[in-house]
Scaffold this active site. Structure first.
Site, PDB file in Angstrom:
ATOM      1  N   ARG A 206      -2.899  17.763  -2.882  1.00 19.60           N
ATOM      2  CA  ARG A 206      -1.566  19.080  -2.486  1.00 19.60           C
ATOM      3  C   ARG A 206      -0.349  18.414  -2.250  1.00 19.60           C
ATOM      4  O   ARG A 206       0.194  19.010  -1.169  1.00 19.60           O
ATOM      5  CB  ARG A 206      -2.013  20.463  -2.482  1.00 19.60           C
ATOM      6  CG  ARG A 206      -3.588  21.057  -2.970  1.00 19.60           C
ATOM      7  CD  ARG A 206      -4.071  22.332  -2.088  1.00 19.60           C
ATOM      8  NE  ARG A 206      -5.076  22.693  -2.430  1.00 19.60           N
ATOM      9  CZ  ARG A 206      -6.166  22.869  -1.641  1.00 19.60           C
ATOM     10  NH1 ARG A 206      -5.650  24.408  -1.011  1.00 19.60           N
ATOM     11  NH2 ARG A 206      -7.416  23.860  -2.529  1.00 19.60           N
ATOM     12  N   ASP A 276       4.198   3.075  -8.442  1.00 20.83           N
ATOM     13  CA  ASP A 276       3.953   2.090  -8.148  1.00 20.83           C
ATOM     14  C   ASP A 276       2.958   2.107  -7.389  1.00 20.83           C
ATOM     15  O   ASP A 276       2.417   2.854  -5.994  1.00 20.83           O
ATOM     16  CB  ASP A 276       5.586   2.117  -6.821  1.00 20.83           C
ATOM     17  CG  ASP A 276       5.136   0.282  -6.266  1.00 20.83           C
ATOM     18  OD1 ASP A 276       4.070  -0.249  -6.740  1.00 20.83           O
ATOM     19  OD2 ASP A 276       5.454  -0.256  -5.076  1.00 20.83           O
ATOM     20  N   ASP A 280       1.335  -3.719  -2.629  1.00 21.50           N
ATOM     21  CA  ASP A 280       1.805  -5.068  -2.780  1.00 21.50           C
ATOM     22  C   ASP A 280       3.266  -5.287  -1.562  1.00 21.50           C
ATOM     23  O   ASP A 280       2.863  -6.211  -1.385  1.00 21.50           O
ATOM     24  CB  ASP A 280       2.333  -5.609  -3.089  1.00 21.50           C
ATOM     25  CG  ASP A 280       3.348  -5.713  -4.275  1.00 21.50           C
ATOM     26  OD1 ASP A 280       3.859  -4.696  -3.744  1.00 21.50           O
ATOM     27  OD2 ASP A 280       3.448  -6.223  -5.667  1.00 21.50           O
ATOM     28  N   THR A 282       6.128  -4.199  -1.748  1.00 20.76           N
ATOM     29  CA  THR A 282       7.388  -4.542  -2.810  1.00 20.76           C
ATOM     30  C   THR A 282       7.519  -3.377  -3.516  1.00 20.76           C
ATOM     31  O   THR A 282       6.724  -2.592  -4.533  1.00 20.76           O
ATOM     32  CB  THR A 282       7.342  -5.614  -3.372  1.00 20.76           C
ATOM     33  OG1 THR A 282       6.974  -6.511  -2.441  1.00 20.76           O
ATOM     34  CG2 THR A 282       8.766  -6.274  -3.993  1.00 20.76           C
TER      35      THR A 282
END
Length: 423
Positions: A206, A276, A280, A282
């Site tokens: 939520r 994204d 990683d 980055t």
């Protein structure tokens, strides 16, 4: 599509105040932008960190038509829920030191019509009642929450669910809902909720769950759990939402996609949302596809719903940068909890956790001491002497604080607006 947009627009025509109405403060946006607060009332000074009694925060919000200023900074520990009255302006930007945190059993803004709430932290915690929200609104109209930090709800952390009209939540952190529920919150109203430039973080699910009329723009969602990030209705009720230029970033707890549980009843206009997902360390997200499959199966619309949106819509990457710099109760400065949450986002997938106890959090520190460093205010009207004298007011006449200035705001509002940025 034409019928859907007509219905949404017709509903808006009866709900949204005139665009010429005075904003709650410069930079107020969205459905709740015209909240009046305590403009027609009086000034109340919070002078201590007590749970109740004269000079307490609980007493300050117990009666309508007040502008609440703080002569102290620190943590107010509450043992029972605080219910906020109508026409209250909570001016957290006036608190000295590192500001004000209300810690304990939660806040109710149900029927707190025309509330203005700025630069304050509400954190519930494990000691709060099981099954209760950190902040809840079940009914009421025309409210705006700006630069609020909300965390550690036992049920939802910040939840709107019911006959609630015209609410804006902007520049706010909604984070670390406590397990086992661990929810950012419901945002469910047929009468208009705006969510602009907020950070949802470390909630299992939520982030938010949306139904009804919703405008979701320039938000950042980080480290949701297996329950999902943005939940699109999941019901038979009709929903109409703008989902525009938000940034979703998976964290250590994220195990499902950003969008879940959409269906044909959830009608969403989508534009340039970033994701994204690779954890990683980055920032290397990219725009989501524009197919329904990327949005949990919701019914994608070709035209934006005509809601009162932000004055400026940022790109998703620019929104992320803005949120990291500005979100939460950051005046005069963020506290350790909020600093820790922002640092998690900046790890871009490496840091973040779902917690069941706020004391287990890596960002668990709470400011606790009382700081009494309020500037001299001889007439007790909430405006320091130096500011009154510099702006042609009388520092020995308390009545001038509530007089209307040429801007349309009362003089104390002009002072409050001068303390913080207008956006």
């Amino acid at each position: 599509m034409g019928i859907l947009k007509f219905l949404a627009t017709a509903c808006l025509a009866t709900l949204i105040p005139s665009a010429s109405a005075l904003l709650a403060f410069p930079g107020a946006e969205g459905f709740g932008r015209n909240a009046v607060g305590g403009r027609t009332g009086s000034v109340y000074h919070v002078t201590n960190l007590d749970d109740s009694g004269a000079g307490s925060f609980r007493d300050a919000v117990s009666k309508s038509n007040r502008i609440v200023v703080f002569d102290v900074g620190g943590t107010i520990k509450i043992s029972s829920r605080i219910a906020v009255s109508k026409n209250i302006y909570i001016a957290g930007q006036t608190a000295p030191g590192n500001g004000i945190t209300v810690y304990g059993n939660g806040m109710s803004f149900s029927n707190a019509n025309d509330a203005i709430v700025r630069y304050i932290r509400f954190r519930m915690g494990k000691g709060g009642d099981k099954g209760k929200d950190g902040i809840t609104i079940a009914e009421g109209s025309t409210m705006i929450f700006d630069h609020v930090s909300a965390a550690w709800g036992r049920d939802e952390t910040f939840s709107i669910n019911g006959a609630v009209h015209n609410v804006t939540i902007q520049n706010t952190i909604i984070g670390q809902g406590l397990e086992t529920h661990s929810c950012g919150g419901l945002m469910q109203s047929d009468y208009g909720i705006s969510l602009f430039r907020n950070l949802y973080i470390d909630n299992k699910t939520r982030n938010p769950k949306v139904k009804g009329m919703n405008d979701f723009q320039n938000n950042v969602i980080y480290n949701w759990g297996g329950g999902g990030a943005y939940i699109a209705g999941d019901s038979d009720g009709q929903s109409y939402a703008n989902i525009v230029k938000n940034y979703f970033i998976s964290g250590p707890s994220s195990s499902v996609s950003a969008f879940t549980r959409g269906n044909a009843n959830f009608h969403g206009y989508i534009s340039e949302n970033y994701y994204d997902s690779n954890k990683d360390g980055t920032l290397n997200g990219s725009p989501l596809c524009t197919e329904a499959s990327c949005y949990g199966g919701l019914d994608i619309q070709k035209s934006r719903f005509d809601y009162p949106g932000p004055g400026k819509v940022l790109s998703a990457p620019d929104a992320l940068a803005y949120v990291l710099k500005n979100v939460g109760a950051n005046f005069p400065a963020r506290d350790d909890v909020d600093k820790g949450l922002v640092a998690e986002v900046q790890s871009y997938g490496k840091k973040g956790e779902l917690i069941s106890d706020e004391n287990a959090s890596s960002a668990k520190s709470l400011e606790s001491g009382m700081t009494v460093t309020a500037a001299t205010d001889s007439d007790g009207d909430g405006i320091p002497n130096a500011w009154e004298e510099a702006h042609g007011l009388n520092s020995h006449d308390a009545s001038d604080a509530m007089k209307i200035s040429s801007s349309g705001y009362v003089n104390i509002e002009v002072y409050l607006n001068s303390l913080v940025p207008s956006s």
